[in-house]
Design a protein around this motif. Structure first.
Motif, PDB file in Angstrom:
ATOM      1  N   ASP A   1       0.828  -1.213   0.000  1.00 58.99           N
ATOM      2  CA  ASP A   1       0.000   0.000   0.000  1.00 58.99           C
ATOM      3  C   ASP A   1       0.852   1.248   0.000  1.00 58.99           C
ATOM      4  N   ALA A   2       2.045   1.155   0.571  1.00 61.56           N
ATOM      5  CA  ALA A   2       2.938   2.304   0.615  1.00 61.56           C
ATOM      6  C   ALA A   2       4.356   1.808   0.894  1.00 61.56           C
ATOM      7  N   LEU A   3       5.320   2.481   0.265  1.00 64.22           N
ATOM      8  CA  LEU A   3       6.734   2.165   0.505  1.00 64.22           C
ATOM      9  C   LEU A   3       7.353   3.380   1.173  1.00 64.22           C
ATOM     10  N   ARG A   4       7.689   3.225   2.437  1.00 66.34           N
ATOM     11  CA  ARG A   4       8.185   4.356   3.221  1.00 66.34           C
ATOM     12  C   ARG A   4       9.574   4.069   3.763  1.00 66.34           C
ATOM     13  N   LYS A   5      10.219   5.119   4.266  1.00 66.33           N
ATOM     14  CA  LYS A   5      11.550   4.874   4.819  1.00 66.33           C
ATOM     15  C   LYS A   5      11.487   3.890   5.998  1.00 66.33           C
ATOM     16  N   GLU A   6      10.359   3.873   6.694  1.00 68.57           N
ATOM     17  CA  GLU A   6      10.216   2.952   7.842  1.00 68.57           C
ATOM     18  C   GLU A   6      10.064   1.502   7.389  1.00 68.57           C
ATOM     19  N   GLY A   7       9.631   1.288   6.158  1.00 67.80           N
ATOM     20  CA  GLY A   7       9.432  -0.080   5.676  1.00 67.80           C
ATOM     21  C   GLY A   7       8.302  -0.170   4.663  1.00 67.80           C
TER      22      GLY A   7
END
Ligand code: RUB
Length: 275
Positions: free
Chosen positions: A178-184
């Motif tokens: 659903d989303a690719l973020r710096k957190e994972g």
């Protein structure tokens, strides 16, 4: 033309499911609004409202930001076109990841992961088999299993709590996001447990997610869904018991082997530098 309330309900209540389909549904409505009202206040209000319907998935948000910077019908049309075709553009790389005889485990129902896996079978003619996790509490993995069976791919449906039992039998994990973020990597709740199991068993973990899923929002919200999605499957009355139903979780990058998008295959390390 559907009303904004109706489209929001479709999205919230799973008439459409998966980040790309949610964005496509929202964009089709916004296109109709723009045709009637151009890009003024009504368009802005509808955009804000739709973005909040499933707030974790970033695709619709990113599309709305692109439309804001270049408000035109052709911007909307090209985003719709990208979302409709991106699965096919990524699927060509399945040859690099999925070998003959590969045993794959997947989670929830992701249009992008589905195209990728099906392409390996139908175009590259790889003999593969898939384990689909049921994905509690709503069971989207059943849709995955049916879709794979229709594509004549041998598929086994398992309960989510059997992941530890089956992980040793597979060659790789392939999921969407659903989303690719710096957190994972943010995906359906439980994905991070599958990732931990794969990591502990040294199995590669791949995420198929187009670049509209790169999430540069400062903060993000894990959508909390109605408790009755959990309680309605339990026959006994549960008075006074608190129920929590978060819809997504975060898989840390250290558990991810690679990301596949429309531009190719990236190691998690390469990908994180983009974020
Ligand atoms: C769906 C889910 C999917 C991603 C990617 O969650 O987690 O893996 O949205 O899907 P839900 P796609 O069922 O709550 O919408 O590849 O289709 O964008």
């Amino acid at each position: 033309m559907k009303t904004l309330q109706r489209v929001t309900r479709d999205i919230k209540e799973f008439k459409v499911q998966g980040a790309n389909q949610i964005a496509l549904h929202g964009l089709s409505f916004l296109k109709e609004v723009a045709q009637k009202e151009r890009f003024g206040n009504k368009f802005k209000m509808a955009s804000r409202h739709l973005e909040k319907a499933r707030p974790t998935a970033v695709v619709l948000h990113n599309c709305i930001e692109i439309i804001k910077s270049e408000p035109s019908m052709s911007t909307i049309d090209s985003l719709i076109d990208v979302l409709r075709t991106v699965g096919k553009r990524e699927a060509i790389y399945s040859d690099k990841i999925i070998g003959n005889g590969s045993k794959i485990i997947t989670y929830c129902h992701s249009g992008e992961a589905m195209s990728f896996i099906k392409h390996a079978r139908t175009i590259h003619k790889k003999k593969i088999s898939v384990i689909a996790c049921r994905t509690e509490p709503l069971g989207q993995g059943v849709t995955t299993a049916k879709e794979l069976a229709e594509a004549k791919i041998p598929v086994t449906l398992i309960d989510d709590n059997a992941i530890g039992f089956f992980i040793k039998d597979v060659d790789m994990v392939i999921i969407g996001a659903d989303a690719l973020r710096k957190e994972g990597v943010i995906n359906k709740i439980g994905s991070s447990l599958l990732a931990q199991a794969a990591y502990n068993a040294s199995k590669p973990f791949y995420v198929v997610a187009n670049s509209l899923k790169i999430d540069k929002r400062k903060a993000f919200q894990i959508e909390e869904r109605p408790p009755d999605e959990i309680s309605k499957t339990i026959r006994k009355r549960l008075q006074g018991i608190k129920i929590r139903n978060p819809a997504f979780d975060v898989t840390p990058w250290r558990c991810v082997t690679g990301v596949i998008n429309e531009n190719g295959v990236f190691s998690a390390k390469q990908f994180v530098t983009l974020l």
